[in-house]
Design an enzyme around this catalytic site. Sequence first.
Site, PDB file in Angstrom:
ATOM      1  N   ASP A   1     -12.983  -4.471   6.873  1.00 32.73           N
ATOM      2  CA  ASP A   1     -12.972  -4.511   8.441  1.00 32.73           C
ATOM      3  C   ASP A   1     -13.384  -6.112   9.050  1.00 32.73           C
ATOM      4  O   ASP A   1     -14.321  -6.506   8.360  1.00 32.73           O
ATOM      5  CB  ASP A   1     -13.762  -3.508   8.790  1.00 32.73           C
ATOM      6  CG  ASP A   1     -13.701  -3.131  10.756  1.00 32.73           C
ATOM      7  OD1 ASP A   1     -12.455  -3.548  11.079  1.00 32.73           O
ATOM      8  OD2 ASP A   1     -14.393  -2.518  11.264  1.00 32.73           O
ATOM      9  N   GLY A   2     -12.838  -6.522  10.057  1.00 35.44           N
ATOM     10  CA  GLY A   2     -13.549  -7.678  10.642  1.00 35.44           C
ATOM     11  C   GLY A   2     -12.241  -8.815  10.712  1.00 35.44           C
ATOM     12  O   GLY A   2     -12.745  -9.829  11.342  1.00 35.44           O
ATOM     13  N   ASN A   3     -11.113  -8.353  10.309  1.00 37.63           N
ATOM     14  CA  ASN A   3     -10.051  -9.599  10.406  1.00 37.63           C
ATOM     15  C   ASN A   3      -9.949 -10.079  11.753  1.00 37.63           C
ATOM     16  O   ASN A   3      -9.646 -11.404  11.942  1.00 37.63           O
ATOM     17  CB  ASN A   3      -8.762  -8.993   9.754  1.00 37.63           C
ATOM     18  CG  ASN A   3      -8.833  -8.613   8.374  1.00 37.63           C
ATOM     19  OD1 ASN A   3      -9.738  -9.006   7.718  1.00 37.63           O
ATOM     20  ND2 ASN A   3      -7.922  -7.911   7.967  1.00 37.63           N
ATOM     21  N   GLY A   4      -9.680  -9.230  12.650  1.00 39.19           N
ATOM     22  CA  GLY A   4      -9.502  -9.553  14.214  1.00 39.19           C
ATOM     23  C   GLY A   4     -10.588 -10.390  14.581  1.00 39.19           C
ATOM     24  O   GLY A   4     -10.595 -11.498  15.245  1.00 39.19           O
TER      25      GLY A   4
ATOM     26  N   HIS B   1      -5.516 -11.312   9.289  1.00 41.93           N
ATOM     27  CA  HIS B   1      -5.089 -10.537   8.490  1.00 41.93           C
ATOM     28  C   HIS B   1      -4.495 -11.118   7.250  1.00 41.93           C
ATOM     29  O   HIS B   1      -4.573 -10.860   6.170  1.00 41.93           O
ATOM     30  CB  HIS B   1      -3.899  -9.765   9.048  1.00 41.93           C
ATOM     31  CG  HIS B   1      -4.154  -8.787  10.060  1.00 41.93           C
ATOM     32  ND1 HIS B   1      -5.536  -7.699   9.979  1.00 41.93           N
ATOM     33  CD2 HIS B   1      -3.782  -8.512  11.235  1.00 41.93           C
ATOM     34  CE1 HIS B   1      -5.579  -7.098  11.077  1.00 41.93           C
ATOM     35  NE2 HIS B   1      -4.772  -7.546  12.141  1.00 41.93           N
TER      36      HIS B   1
ATOM     37  N   SER C   1      -5.382   2.635   8.259  1.00 44.07           N
ATOM     38  CA  SER C   1      -5.371   3.888   8.577  1.00 44.07           C
ATOM     39  C   SER C   1      -4.482   4.894   9.296  1.00 44.07           C
ATOM     40  O   SER C   1      -3.729   4.216  10.170  1.00 44.07           O
ATOM     41  CB  SER C   1      -7.094   4.309   9.230  1.00 44.07           C
ATOM     42  OG  SER C   1      -6.896   3.904  10.714  1.00 44.07           O
TER      43      SER C   1
ATOM     44  N   GLU D   1      -4.839   6.093  12.193  1.00 45.15           N
ATOM     45  CA  GLU D   1      -5.197   5.762  13.472  1.00 45.15           C
ATOM     46  C   GLU D   1      -4.677   4.534  13.683  1.00 45.15           C
ATOM     47  O   GLU D   1      -4.676   4.008  15.050  1.00 45.15           O
ATOM     48  CB  GLU D   1      -6.581   6.051  13.569  1.00 45.15           C
ATOM     49  CG  GLU D   1      -7.013   7.673  13.704  1.00 45.15           C
ATOM     50  CD  GLU D   1      -7.164   8.242  12.357  1.00 45.15           C
ATOM     51  OE1 GLU D   1      -7.467   7.401  11.317  1.00 45.15           O
ATOM     52  OE2 GLU D   1      -6.968   9.304  12.072  1.00 45.15           O
TER      53      GLU D   1
ATOM     54  N   TRP E   1      -1.919   3.177  13.845  1.00 46.72           N
ATOM     55  CA  TRP E   1      -0.586   3.362  14.641  1.00 46.72           C
ATOM     56  C   TRP E   1      -0.876   3.135  16.000  1.00 46.72           C
ATOM     57  O   TRP E   1      -0.072   2.638  16.671  1.00 46.72           O
ATOM     58  CB  TRP E   1      -0.152   4.500  14.364  1.00 46.72           C
ATOM     59  CG  TRP E   1       0.468   4.788  12.758  1.00 46.72           C
ATOM     60  CD1 TRP E   1      -0.081   5.530  12.023  1.00 46.72           C
ATOM     61  CD2 TRP E   1       1.547   3.976  12.235  1.00 46.72           C
ATOM     62  NE1 TRP E   1       0.475   5.616  11.002  1.00 46.72           N
ATOM     63  CE2 TRP E   1       1.784   4.602  10.864  1.00 46.72           C
ATOM     64  CE3 TRP E   1       2.533   3.114  12.600  1.00 46.72           C
ATOM     65  CZ2 TRP E   1       2.406   4.185   9.964  1.00 46.72           C
ATOM     66  CZ3 TRP E   1       3.426   2.585  11.649  1.00 46.72           C
ATOM     67  CH2 TRP E   1       3.455   3.252  10.241  1.00 46.72           C
TER      68      TRP E   1
ATOM     69  N   ARG F   1      -2.571   0.793  17.401  1.00 50.50           N
ATOM     70  CA  ARG F   1      -2.701  -0.415  17.753  1.00 50.50           C
ATOM     71  C   ARG F   1      -1.204  -0.817  18.505  1.00 50.50           C
ATOM     72  O   ARG F   1      -0.473  -0.392  18.409  1.00 50.50           O
ATOM     73  CB  ARG F   1      -3.098  -1.443  16.855  1.00 50.50           C
ATOM     74  CG  ARG F   1      -4.213  -1.258  15.892  1.00 50.50           C
ATOM     75  CD  ARG F   1      -4.583  -1.806  14.930  1.00 50.50           C
ATOM     76  NE  ARG F   1      -6.027  -1.709  14.241  1.00 50.50           N
ATOM     77  CZ  ARG F   1      -6.784  -2.597  13.826  1.00 50.50           C
ATOM     78  NH1 ARG F   1      -6.595  -3.830  13.557  1.00 50.50           N
ATOM     79  NH2 ARG F   1      -8.120  -2.360  13.602  1.00 50.50           N
TER      80      ARG F   1
ATOM     81  N   LEU G   1      -7.758  -3.117 -14.520  1.00 52.10           N
ATOM     82  CA  LEU G   1      -8.440  -2.552 -13.034  1.00 52.10           C
ATOM     83  C   LEU G   1      -7.383  -1.775 -12.455  1.00 52.10           C
ATOM     84  O   LEU G   1      -6.123  -1.958 -12.324  1.00 52.10           O
ATOM     85  CB  LEU G   1      -8.821  -3.729 -12.263  1.00 52.10           C
ATOM     86  CG  LEU G   1      -8.975  -3.614 -10.623  1.00 52.10           C
ATOM     87  CD1 LEU G   1     -10.403  -3.061 -10.516  1.00 52.10           C
ATOM     88  CD2 LEU G   1      -8.776  -4.619  -9.942  1.00 52.10           C
TER      89      LEU G   1
ATOM     90  N   GLU H   1     -22.612   5.771  -2.837  1.00 59.21           N
ATOM     91  CA  GLU H   1     -23.857   4.993  -2.285  1.00 59.21           C
ATOM     92  C   GLU H   1     -23.360   4.205  -1.348  1.00 59.21           C
ATOM     93  O   GLU H   1     -22.061   3.687  -1.782  1.00 59.21           O
ATOM     94  CB  GLU H   1     -24.424   4.053  -3.298  1.00 59.21           C
ATOM     95  CG  GLU H   1     -25.016   4.769  -4.400  1.00 59.21           C
ATOM     96  CD  GLU H   1     -26.452   5.724  -3.985  1.00 59.21           C
ATOM     97  OE1 GLU H   1     -27.170   5.381  -3.049  1.00 59.21           O
ATOM     98  OE2 GLU H   1     -26.732   6.796  -4.453  1.00 59.21           O
TER      99      GLU H   1
HETATM  100  C1  IPE Z   1     -10.542   1.085   9.558  1.00 57.42           C
HETATM  101  O1  IPE Z   1     -11.199  -0.044  10.383  1.00 57.42           O
HETATM  102  C2  IPE Z   1      -9.355   1.097   8.928  1.00 57.42           C
HETATM  103  C3  IPE Z   1      -9.090  -0.186   8.081  1.00 57.42           C
HETATM  104  C4  IPE Z   1      -9.870  -1.284   7.680  1.00 57.42           C
HETATM  105  C5  IPE Z   1      -7.836  -0.281   7.492  1.00 57.42           C
HETATM  106  P1  IPE Z   1     -10.757   0.049  12.052  1.00 57.42           P
HETATM  107  O2  IPE Z   1     -11.084  -1.238  12.392  1.00 57.42           O
HETATM  108  O3  IPE Z   1      -9.385   0.510  12.296  1.00 57.42           O
HETATM  109  O4  IPE Z   1     -11.809   1.119  12.443  1.00 57.42           O
HETATM  110  P2  IPE Z   1     -12.551   1.675  13.668  1.00 57.42           P
HETATM  111  O5  IPE Z   1     -11.232   1.838  14.669  1.00 57.42           O
HETATM  112  O6  IPE Z   1     -13.064   0.339  14.422  1.00 57.42           O
HETATM  113  O7  IPE Z   1     -13.239   2.595  13.520  1.00 57.42           O
HETATM  114  C1  IPE Z   2      -9.271  -4.658   9.379  1.00 55.77           C
HETATM  115  O1  IPE Z   2      -9.708  -5.722  10.321  1.00 55.77           O
HETATM  116  C2  IPE Z   2      -7.813  -4.613   9.018  1.00 55.77           C
HETATM  117  C3  IPE Z   2      -7.039  -3.322   9.799  1.00 55.77           C
HETATM  118  C4  IPE Z   2      -7.625  -2.315  10.102  1.00 55.77           C
HETATM  119  C5  IPE Z   2      -5.774  -3.563   9.225  1.00 55.77           C
HETATM  120  P1  IPE Z   2      -9.632  -5.519  11.902  1.00 55.77           P
HETATM  121  O2  IPE Z   2      -8.038  -5.798  12.407  1.00 55.77           O
HETATM  122  O3  IPE Z   2     -10.060  -4.205  12.534  1.00 55.77           O
HETATM  123  O4  IPE Z   2     -10.473  -6.203  12.665  1.00 55.77           O
HETATM  124  P2  IPE Z   2     -11.512  -6.150  13.802  1.00 55.77           P
HETATM  125  O5  IPE Z   2     -12.278  -4.828  13.639  1.00 55.77           O
HETATM  126  O6  IPE Z   2     -10.707  -6.307  14.981  1.00 55.77           O
HETATM  127  O7  IPE Z   2     -12.371  -7.572  13.824  1.00 55.77           O
HETATM  128 MG    MG Z   3     -11.640  -3.134  12.661  1.00 59.28          MG
END
Ligand code: IPE
Ligand code: IPE
Ligand code: MG
Length: 242
Positions: A17-20, A34, A62, A64, A66, A68, A128, A204
């Site tokens: 998480d955190g690409n955006g 991404h 995920s 969920e 969709w 976006r 792996l 863990e």
């Molecule tokens: C979880 O991240 C899904 C993926 C990393 C693919 P999200 O960014 O979608 O999670 P929420 O919506 O903040 O819980």
């Molecule tokens: C996770 O990064 C990648 C996917 C869910 C596809 P995000 O796109 O959720 O990044 P943030 O949470 O907006 O920083």
């Molecule tokens: Mg996210």
Amino acid sequence: MVSNHLQVPGHVAIIMDGNGRWANGHNLPRAAGHNAGVKALRKIAEHCVDRKIDILTVYAFSSENWRRPEKEVSLLMELFMSSLKSEAQDLHKNNIVLRFIGERTVFPEKLQATIADAEALTADNTGLSLVIAANYGGRWDIVTACKKLAEKTKSAEIDVSNIDEALLNRTMCLGDLIAPDLFIRTGGEKRISNFLLWQLAYTELYFTDILWPDFGAEQLDEAVAWFSERQRRFGRTAEQVR
Ligand code: IPE
Ligand code: IPE
Ligand code: MG
């Protein structure tokens, strides 16, 4: 540095998480985040090979996600497609087994075919196991397994009394693999977001503020070192485990 006496997890599961936010911080469009995320995954997979981790399961999309904006969803689909095409041969050369979990029938047909090709290409490899969760949801996983078992009782293949934790586990995604030992979520949120709900029962849990594109070999080593210091009790007392 990870030294030899460290307990290395056999199975690591990651919410990338955190690409955006990474893209925002660099004044770049989310797409660039991404793209950077794919590069980070590649490095982490290589590092798992170096550290002799057997299984790496990552959350790529995920059930969920969709929700976006349509533009971001289609961009992600295109990125899956192009990354798979460009990386499959390399993964194969590195003896990596590539597997996908999640409801794939809703993906564009071309993408489904590319996924199937990549899985077939790498199926006999022995290194792996890289498991990509795409259109995966933990609740979907549980419901799907329940439906399969219900069908089997209906056709008298099994009896209701045969249904136990072991059978349900085998029927779910990753049922042929050991459960994740170490879970990592980057990006600062402390939630599971419908990832491996069943499979994480005794995993863990490690949370870091580092955004996924910045998560590299050194950060994975830190997480492994943290894991190595955990005492896994599985319900027993500390004295029993020592
Ligand atoms: C979880 O991240 C899904 C993926 C990393 C693919 P999200 O960014 O979608 O999670 P929420 O919506 O903040 O819980
Ligand atoms: C996770 O990064 C990648 C996917 C869910 C596809 P995000 O796109 O959720 O990044 P943030 O949470 O907006 O920083
Ligand atoms: Mg996210």
